[in-house]
Design a protein around this motif. Structure first.
Motif, PDB file in Angstrom:
ATOM      1  N   ARG A 146      61.619  22.003 -27.444  1.00 32.59           N
ATOM      2  CA  ARG A 146      60.934  21.888 -27.472  1.00 32.59           C
ATOM      3  C   ARG A 146      59.911  21.319 -25.967  1.00 32.59           C
ATOM      4  N   ARG A 147      58.408  21.407 -25.542  1.00 28.00           N
ATOM      5  CA  ARG A 147      57.730  21.917 -24.807  1.00 28.00           C
ATOM      6  C   ARG A 147      57.901  20.094 -24.171  1.00 28.00           C
ATOM      7  N   VAL A 148      58.075  19.817 -22.802  1.00 25.51           N
ATOM      8  CA  VAL A 148      57.755  18.408 -22.847  1.00 25.51           C
ATOM      9  C   VAL A 148      57.219  18.326 -21.095  1.00 25.51           C
ATOM     10  N   PRO A 173      56.071  17.306 -17.865  1.00 35.34           N
ATOM     11  CA  PRO A 173      56.774  17.458 -16.639  1.00 35.34           C
ATOM     12  C   PRO A 173      56.783  15.793 -15.920  1.00 35.34           C
ATOM     13  N   ALA A 174      56.231  15.028 -15.889  1.00 33.40           N
ATOM     14  CA  ALA A 174      56.363  13.715 -16.060  1.00 33.40           C
ATOM     15  C   ALA A 174      57.405  12.906 -16.943  1.00 33.40           C
ATOM     16  N   ARG A 175      57.568  13.613 -18.888  1.00 37.31           N
ATOM     17  CA  ARG A 175      57.970  12.449 -19.345  1.00 37.31           C
ATOM     18  C   ARG A 175      59.139  13.145 -18.777  1.00 37.31           C
ATOM     19  N   LEU A 176      59.620  14.866 -18.553  1.00 36.12           N
ATOM     20  CA  LEU A 176      61.445  15.201 -18.199  1.00 36.12           C
ATOM     21  C   LEU A 176      62.079  14.603 -16.835  1.00 36.12           C
ATOM     22  N   THR A 235      63.456  22.562 -15.603  1.00 40.21           N
ATOM     23  CA  THR A 235      62.775  22.044 -16.643  1.00 40.21           C
ATOM     24  C   THR A 235      62.897  23.177 -18.403  1.00 40.21           C
ATOM     25  N   ARG A 236      63.203  24.156 -17.770  1.00 43.74           N
ATOM     26  CA  ARG A 236      63.386  25.212 -18.977  1.00 43.74           C
ATOM     27  C   ARG A 236      64.772  24.493 -19.392  1.00 43.74           C
TER      28      ARG A 236
END
Length: 295
Positions: A250-252, A254-257, A239-240
């Motif tokens: 930016r923070r995104v 999890p589903a989008r990542l 994630t990082r």
DNA sequence: TACCAGGAGAGCG
DNA sequence: CGCTCTCATGGT
């Protein structure tokens, strides 16, 4: 006359250390004479040589396909890496740990190991699993003079234990999860063999019916044990890495990542994920252990 | 000493 | 949906 306890498995560009030490498996130890570990019920020692991997077992072998399968030495890595878009981050990650491969592990061992993995550092996961095997695993044959070694305890064996036995391995709140998962597998309520034949979304859903198994752990099992190379486990490190390298910090969600990872990297997204995981962990800690903390 | 670790699941607005 | 809390433990 060939020694039936030794073989050379040909392989090009195989980074044994990165493969065995990148958080997909937890039982290998680096010793003077190579990497020592257990595959199924066999003690194995591995050494990277110019032509590939030199392997040694305790007992004579007539057929080494089990080890080729585990190590995935026949997989043509360059062909996989060539499918990735040639963007800067993934190229840097590949360069940082060239030859890193995905193993093909036993489903139960992989599942049970990752149930024990949640919010644990890799060194601690290794310790927990080591205790679990030493206490409840069947002894396996080792070469003379070697320390005793144990197979990973079966689902049936773990199902016969009490929660306190598992907690004594220092796995904390993961103990009831592992116990319940062992029950469901041992009773045949979830057939790990049958998952093999399901499409990936169905297999994923099946794994996630187990207590303590959410999307991340299910994806790890799909990727490391079932050969679903598009599975894309999203842990804190990946994630990082994705947020920093592909979303300018930016923070995104999890589903989008996960969607991004699979779209961007394609059918071998799981491989890309493993490179990013290993890459960012190396660079966050620094090669010698300093350079910790946030940038 | 604080913070964090290859998370999941429940509760809440 | 997204946020927050808890769970157990010990490495760094």
């Amino acid at each position: 006359m060939p020694d039936p306890t030794r073989i050379l498995l040909p392989a090009r560009e195989y980074n044994l250390a990165a493969t065995l030490n990148s958080g997909q498996t937890f039982r290998w130890r680096s010793g003077e004479e190579g990497w020592e570990g257990i595959v199924g019920d066999r003690w194995v020692r591995l050494r990277a040589v110019r032509e590939g991997i030199a392997a040694e077992t305790a007992a004579p072998q007539t057929d080494w396909t089990w080890l080729e399968r585990y190590l995935q030495t026949r997989v043509e890595l360059p062909r996989i890496l060539a499918t990735f878009p040639a963007d800067e981050p993934i190229c840097a990650a590949i360069e940082a740990c060239r030859g890193l491969r995905l193993l093909r592990q036993d489903p139960w061992e992989c599942l049970a190991s990752f149930i024990c993995s949640s919010t644990k550092q890799i060194v601690q996961i290794a310790q927990i699993i080591s205790r679990l095997c030493a206490r409840f695993g069947e002894p396996v044959a080792v070469p003379a003079g070697q320390t005793p070694a144990f197979a990973f305890p079966s689902a049936r064996r773990i199902a016969a234990l009490a929660e306190a036995d598992l907690r004594a391995c220092q796995m904390g709140f993961r103990a009831p999860h592992l116990l319940a998962a062992a029950h469901r597998v041992a009773r045949g309520e979830l057939s790990l063999d049958r998952l093999q034949r399901l499409d990936t979304p169905s297999a994923r859903a099946g794994l996630m019916t187990l207590p303590g198994v959410g999307p991340k752990i299910a994806d790890c099992v799909l990727l490391f044990a079932y050969g679903r190379q598009d599975a894309f486990p999203l842990d804190v490190w990946v994630t990082r890495a994705l947020c920093e390298l592909y979303f300018s910090g930016r923070r995104v969600p999890p589903a989008r990542l996960r969607e991004f990872g699979q779209q961007h990297f394609g059918p071998f997204a799981g491989y890309a994920q493993q490179y990013l995981f290993h890459y960012i962990r190396i660079h966050r800690r620094g090669p010698t252990g300093q350079n910790r903390g946030r940038t």
